[in-house]
Design an enzyme around this catalytic site. Structure first.
Site, short mmCIF file in Angstrom:
data_model
loop_
_atom_site.label_atom_id
_atom_site.label_comp_id
_atom_site.label_asym_id
_atom_site.label_seq_id
_atom_site.Cartn_x
_atom_site.Cartn_y
_atom_site.Cartn_z
N HIS A 180 1.59 0.68 -13.06
CA HIS A 180 2.47 -0.47 -13.34
C HIS A 180 3.92 -0.11 -13.29
CE1 HIS A 180 3.33 -4.47 -15.11
NE2 HIS A 180 4.14 -3.94 -16.08
N GLU B 145 6.58 6.43 -8.97
CA GLU B 145 5.33 5.91 -8.70
C GLU B 145 4.51 6.93 -7.94
OE1 GLU B 145 4.36 1.78 -8.43
OE2 GLU B 145 6.44 1.30 -9.05
N ARG C 207 -5.76 -8.92 -8.52
CA ARG C 207 -6.75 -9.72 -9.10
C ARG C 207 -7.16 -9.11 -10.47
NH1 ARG C 207 -7.84 -14.33 -7.29
NH2 ARG C 207 -9.97 -14.36 -8.22
N ASN D 295 1.84 3.10 -2.70
CA ASN D 295 1.11 3.93 -3.61
C ASN D 295 -0.32 4.56 -3.03
OD1 ASN D 295 2.31 4.36 -6.31
ND2 ASN D 295 2.71 2.24 -5.97
N GLY E 274 0.74 -1.26 -0.04
CA GLY E 274 -0.25 -0.01 -0.25
C GLY E 274 0.85 1.27 0.07
N LEU F 20 -9.63 -8.12 -13.33
CA LEU F 20 -11.12 -7.84 -13.06
C LEU F 20 -11.90 -8.57 -14.29
CD1 LEU F 20 -10.09 -4.08 -12.29
CD2 LEU F 20 -11.24 -5.97 -10.63
#
Ligand code: GRF
Length: 217
Positions: free
Chosen positions: A111, A176, A93, A16, A14, A95
């Site tokens: 990414h 990022e 996950r 970001n 977590g 989607l």
């Protein structure tokens, strides 16, 4: 515009997410974090979100019969929270096509490569194996195919001769944390929108400098 509500979807660390929360808590930032949603109950990011007094939800994918059923419950939670933009931040996950269609142009992802190069996993190791001199990171709109979709922002990051996957990941992560809040700001201010396969962005000046690695003598 501070009422522009976003959700952050996480599965792990977590960092970001934390960068987005911090940006949203800055005076004048045009968005606020309405919900942090994790598919893993032990994601360390959940503790950070709770400490920042952000509402959190855990929806465990393993409790659902199908990807579609899991996604439908996420949609319900996101709709209840009044979310306009979903930010994937290390959400591990895939989607469903239905979810991507329902939230089309309202989901973004970060990414750790200069997409469309190096989609997928083990990105830092693969960039080093390939011998590229410039790595980077990308914020993009989400489409059903993994790591695909119109590109909002990219940061280029030089690779050092002695980089390890971890040292490179750390250098990219710093960028990022800068470009993700910037992308959210552009969207919340209505300055960026998908146009065909690209993103149209209003009001910005092209940087004067390019990154060359190794640098010019
Ligand atoms: C980041 O490298 C991000 O680019 C990728 O997953 C990682 C998540 O890290 N999608 P964190 O959970 O935000 O620290």
């Amino acid at each position: 515009m501070a009422g522009y509500k976003i959700a952050i979807l996480i599965s792990g660390r977590g960092s970001n997410m934390a960068a987005l929360i911090e940006a949203c808590q800055t005076e004048g930032f045009p968005a606020k974090v309405a919900l942090v949603l994790s598919n893993r109950p032990n994601a360390p990011g959940l503790t950070l979100a709770q400490a920042a007094k952000i509402p959190t939800r855990i929806i465990q994918h393993g409790e659902f019969e199908s990807r579609e059923a899991f996604d439908a419950v996420m949609t319900e939670a996101l709709t209840d929270a009044g979310v306009r933009l979903i930010c994937l931040a290390g959400f591990m996950r895939l989607l469903s096509a239905e979810f991507c269609q329902h939230w089309r142009d309202s989901i973004i992802n970060i990414h750790p490569s200069l997409l469309p190069a190096f989609k997928g996993l083990r990105v830092h190791e693969r960039m080093l194996d390939a011998g590229v001199q410039i790595a980077g990171c990308t914020v993009h709109y989400v489409r059903p195919a993994m790591d695909e979709g119109p590109i909002l922002v990219q940061a280029a990051v030089p690779i050092a001769a002695d980089d390890t996957p971890d040292s490179l990941a750390a250098r990219i992560l710093e960028q990022e944390h800068l470009i993700y809040p910037m992308a959210v700001r552009m969207i919340a201010e209505g300055r960026a929108r998908p146009a065909g396969g690209m993103v149209a962005i209003k009001n910005y000046n092209l940087p004067a400098q390019s990154l060359i690695n190794p640098p010019l003598a």
